[in-house]
Motif scaffolding. Structure first.
Motif, mmCIF file in Angstrom:
data_model
loop_
_atom_site.group_PDB
_atom_site.id
_atom_site.type_symbol
_atom_site.label_atom_id
_atom_site.label_comp_id
_atom_site.label_asym_id
_atom_site.label_seq_id
_atom_site.Cartn_x
_atom_site.Cartn_y
_atom_site.Cartn_z
ATOM 1 N N LYS A 169 5.000 -14.323 -16.300
ATOM 2 C CA LYS A 169 3.565 -14.253 -16.571
ATOM 3 C C LYS A 169 2.864 -13.669 -15.346
ATOM 4 C CE LYS A 169 3.470 -18.103 -19.837
ATOM 5 N NZ LYS A 169 2.882 -19.433 -20.169
ATOM 6 N N PRO A 170 2.916 -12.354 -15.210
ATOM 7 C CA PRO A 170 2.356 -11.725 -14.012
ATOM 8 C C PRO A 170 0.839 -11.856 -13.946
ATOM 9 C CG PRO A 170 2.932 -10.063 -15.635
ATOM 10 C CD PRO A 170 3.473 -11.365 -16.145
ATOM 11 N N GLU A 171 0.342 -12.070 -12.739
ATOM 12 C CA GLU A 171 -1.097 -12.082 -12.471
ATOM 13 C C GLU A 171 -1.387 -10.964 -11.484
ATOM 14 O OE1 GLU A 171 -3.099 -14.032 -14.051
ATOM 15 O OE2 GLU A 171 -1.606 -15.327 -15.007
ATOM 16 N N THR A 172 -2.652 -10.696 -11.264
ATOM 17 C CA THR A 172 -3.032 -9.634 -10.327
ATOM 18 C C THR A 172 -4.069 -10.159 -9.344
ATOM 19 O OG1 THR A 172 -4.807 -8.803 -11.751
ATOM 20 C CG2 THR A 172 -2.615 -7.850 -12.056
ATOM 21 N N SER A 173 -4.192 -9.478 -8.213
ATOM 22 C CA SER A 173 -5.231 -9.835 -7.242
ATOM 23 C C SER A 173 -5.712 -8.594 -6.516
ATOM 24 C CB SER A 173 -4.724 -10.876 -6.237
ATOM 25 O OG SER A 173 -3.772 -10.316 -5.359
ATOM 26 N N GLN A 174 -6.943 -8.656 -6.070
ATOM 27 C CA GLN A 174 -7.590 -7.552 -5.362
ATOM 28 C C GLN A 174 -7.085 -7.475 -3.921
ATOM 29 O OE1 GLN A 174 -11.116 -9.582 -6.280
ATOM 30 N NE2 GLN A 174 -11.547 -10.246 -4.201
ATOM 31 N N PRO A 175 -7.380 -6.387 -3.226
ATOM 32 C CA PRO A 175 -6.979 -6.296 -1.821
ATOM 33 C C PRO A 175 -7.804 -7.240 -0.955
ATOM 34 C CG PRO A 175 -8.359 -4.436 -2.419
ATOM 35 C CD PRO A 175 -8.084 -5.171 -3.688
ATOM 36 N N SER A 176 -7.250 -7.596 0.167
ATOM 37 C CA SER A 176 -7.991 -8.395 1.144
ATOM 38 C C SER A 176 -8.843 -7.470 2.001
ATOM 39 C CB SER A 176 -7.018 -9.158 2.040
ATOM 40 O OG SER A 176 -6.290 -8.254 2.866
ATOM 41 N N MET A 177 -9.780 -8.053 2.737
ATOM 42 C CA MET A 177 -10.591 -7.251 3.655
ATOM 43 C C MET A 177 -9.708 -6.608 4.719
ATOM 44 S SD MET A 177 -14.088 -9.488 4.064
ATOM 45 C CE MET A 177 -14.765 -8.291 5.216
ATOM 46 N N GLY A 178 -8.701 -7.338 5.158
ATOM 47 C CA GLY A 178 -7.796 -6.788 6.163
ATOM 48 C C GLY A 178 -7.061 -5.561 5.650
ATOM 49 N N GLU A 179 -6.648 -5.600 4.399
ATOM 50 C CA GLU A 179 -5.948 -4.454 3.821
ATOM 51 C C GLU A 179 -6.889 -3.267 3.655
ATOM 52 O OE1 GLU A 179 -2.467 -6.542 1.130
ATOM 53 O OE2 GLU A 179 -4.543 -6.635 0.426
ATOM 54 N N CYS A 180 -8.122 -3.530 3.216
ATOM 55 C CA CYS A 180 -9.102 -2.440 3.122
ATOM 56 C C CYS A 180 -9.342 -1.819 4.494
ATOM 57 C CB CYS A 180 -10.418 -2.958 2.547
ATOM 58 S SG CYS A 180 -10.358 -3.389 0.794
ATOM 59 N N LEU A 181 -9.477 -2.675 5.503
ATOM 60 C CA LEU A 181 -9.713 -2.182 6.853
ATOM 61 C C LEU A 181 -8.550 -1.315 7.333
ATOM 62 C CD1 LEU A 181 -11.533 -2.149 9.324
ATOM 63 C CD2 LEU A 181 -10.387 -4.240 10.121
ATOM 64 N N ASP A 182 -7.328 -1.726 7.010
ATOM 65 C CA ASP A 182 -6.162 -0.932 7.399
ATOM 66 C C ASP A 182 -6.231 0.481 6.808
ATOM 67 O OD1 ASP A 182 -5.109 -3.008 8.864
ATOM 68 O OD2 ASP A 182 -3.707 -3.667 7.303
ATOM 69 N N VAL A 183 -6.638 0.578 5.537
ATOM 70 C CA VAL A 183 -6.736 1.884 4.885
ATOM 71 C C VAL A 183 -7.823 2.727 5.544
ATOM 72 C CG1 VAL A 183 -7.272 3.075 2.720
ATOM 73 C CG2 VAL A 183 -5.845 1.018 2.693
ATOM 74 N N TYR A 184 -8.965 2.123 5.799
ATOM 75 C CA TYR A 184 -10.062 2.850 6.445
ATOM 76 C C TYR A 184 -9.666 3.304 7.850
ATOM 77 C CZ TYR A 184 -12.947 0.626 2.781
ATOM 78 O OH TYR A 184 -13.472 0.200 1.591
ATOM 79 N N GLU A 185 -9.054 2.411 8.603
ATOM 80 C CA GLU A 185 -8.649 2.747 9.972
ATOM 81 C C GLU A 185 -7.624 3.878 9.981
ATOM 82 O OE1 GLU A 185 -9.758 1.720 12.787
ATOM 83 O OE2 GLU A 185 -10.690 -0.255 12.540
ATOM 84 N N SER A 186 -6.692 3.840 9.037
ATOM 85 C CA SER A 186 -5.678 4.889 8.962
ATOM 86 C C SER A 186 -6.327 6.243 8.688
ATOM 87 C CB SER A 186 -4.669 4.553 7.853
ATOM 88 O OG SER A 186 -3.742 5.604 7.682
#
Length: 286
Positions: free
Chosen positions: A60-77
């Motif tokens: 029964k798979p569930e989903t979740s949004q990205p964390s702020m830390g993960e968003c920041l990693d993408v922006y920083e990259s």
């Protein structure tokens, strides 16, 4: 490579690897959860691994949004790669909390370091992708960041999405179908036809077989595409490339497609809609 601005999409989008590379499009990670185990779609959980796992009767798979830390990693990259302006295109707020996280993280980065505009596309899957490719073309033609942000906001909620689902179990569990009570009260063999409109998923018809589902999709698409229109289209699927390709071939034969690609919606969409979904995302030029 054009460094005027970068484009970021979230993990619910459906886009080919070739287009991602061609336009240097970045991804915000979304997650799939199996009990105590959490995976990042496309990172430590491939699409094939996901569909293999959901074969288990108790999966029964569930989903979740990205964390702020993960968003920041993408922006920083992206900033390390030279971008000082980022257009972030995310799934409709009714369907996920990704917009809130991405926008809050953007504020923390600060406009003095990088100007980041997060746009709620009022869409998902290929709808996000078609907005992304439109903005990428505008950039390639010399358009400014402000032009691209304005274009994304104009297109938000305007990309048509019609899909045929193969099973009801995942849709019922997702709780994301507007007016779904009547749909789920029907026989399990029903194949629902769904429309995504302004950030909401609506059941608009139901048929009994896969063949009738494809026929109904075609009928609805023909009704909604203006005769002679220049069409930008994306055929999408969840683990059903053969039927999606057949639908896409028909679309290219029937309409004047100036843009077309076939893409698989990844594990995040698969967890909500299940395997066997096929459909079309499109918009017509003015």
């Amino acid at each position: 490579m054009d460094r005027r601005f970068g484009i970021v999409i979230d993990g619910t989008a459906a886009l080919t690897d070739d287009l991602v590379r061609a336009h240097d499009i970045r991804w915000l990670p979304l997650h799939v959860i199996f009990g105590p185990e959490q995976y990042t779609a496309g990172v430590d959980l491939t699409t094939s691994q996901f569909y293999e796992r959901i074969k288990a009767p108790d999966a029964k798979p569930e989903t979740s949004q990205p964390s702020m830390g993960e968003c920041l990693d993408v922006y920083e990259s992206a900033m390390k790669d030279g971008y000082r302006q980022l257009l972030v295109l995310v799934i409709a707020t009714e369907l996920s909390g990704t917009y809130s996280v991405a926008a809050t993280t953007a504020q923390q980065v600060g406009s003095d370091r990088c100007r980041i505009e997060v746009v709620d596309t009022r869409s998902l899957a290929g709808g996000i992708s078609l907005i992304a490719t439109a903005c990428a073309r505008l950039r390639d033609q010399g358009g400014s960041f402000e032009d691209a942000v304005a274009l994304a906001r104009r297109m938000a909620g305007t990309v048509h999405i019609l899909v045929a689902a193969d099973v009801l179990e995942y849709l019922k569990r997702s709780g994301r179908i507007s007016g779904g009570a009547a749909l789920f009260g029907t026989l399990l063999s029903v194949k629902p036809i769904l429309e995504v409109a302004d950030g909401k998923v609506h059941p608009i018809d139901r048929v009994r077989t896969r063949e009738k589902a494809v026929a109904r999709l075609r009928e609805l698409i023909v009704r909604r595409v203006p005769e002679g229109a220049r069409v930008h289209a994306c055929a999408v699927h969840t683990n059903d490339p053969v039927r999606a390709r057949q639908l896409g071939d028909w679309v290219q034969e029937r309409f004047r497609c100036v843009e077309y690609f076939l893409a698989e919606a990844g594990p995040v969409i698969g967890a909500r809609a299940g395997p066997g979904v096929i459909g079309l995302c499109w918009y017509s030029e003015d």
